[in-house]
Design an enzyme around this catalytic site. Structure first.
Site: not given
Length: 173
Positions: A141, A154
């Protein structure tokens, strides 16, 4: 049919990006191993793929659990004769800062997002080697490099995935 006779494992395949990857691979000739914790949705996706004449199996798998990953890899190899492709897509998120994230939440995110990619790769690589090679796609990401507030676990997991991918390319590429 660029993937004709290839066998692809897609984690997090019961919905979203993972489901889309599985469908695209299947429509391009691959046989699909759908891995996810959501048995209801995973089974439904496998049935939908079968209606499109795409060979697919669903294997309920928590990718953070080594025994479940081993069983999923083995199920795919047994059903389809080997493994050629792996897409490490399974991910979870907790929207909290580092100071507000509990250890349990941290371990869950790191376990699914990073440890899951490690475990699936670790056990898929020997199956790929038996067939002369393969390919692994790790879904990271932009949070690995530049993130926003309250995504401590995350962002750390996705940064770890980019580092793991670089290392695996050196060791196995």
């Amino acid at each position: 049919m660029r993937l004709k006779d290839k066998v692809a494992i897609v984690t997090g395949a019961s919905q979203g990006i993972g489901e889309g990857i599985a469908r695209t691979f299947g429509r391009n000739g691959a046989k699909i191993v759908l891995a996810d914790v959501n048995e209801e949705l995973g089974t439904k996706v496998a049935e939908q793929l079968a209606q499109e004449d795409i060979e697919a199996i669903f294997v309920k798998t928590d990718v953070s659990q080594e025994d479940q990953v081993i069983a999923m890899i083995q199920a795919g190899a047994d059903k389809f004769g080997g493994i050629d492709l792996l897409v490490n897509n399974a991910a979870v998120n907790v929207r909290k800062s580092a100071k507000d994230t509990s250890l349990e939440e941290w371990q869950k995110v790191i376990g699914v997002n990073l440890t899951g990619a490690f475990l699936c790769s670790k056990y898929a690589i020997p199956e790929m080697e038996k067939r002369g090679g393969g390919a692994i796609v790790n879904i990271a990401s932009w949070h690995a490099e530049k993130t926003i507030t309250r995504l401590a676990a995350y962002a750390a997991s996705k940064g770890g995935i980019t580092a793991l991918t670089r290392q695996m390319s050196l060791d196995c590429g």
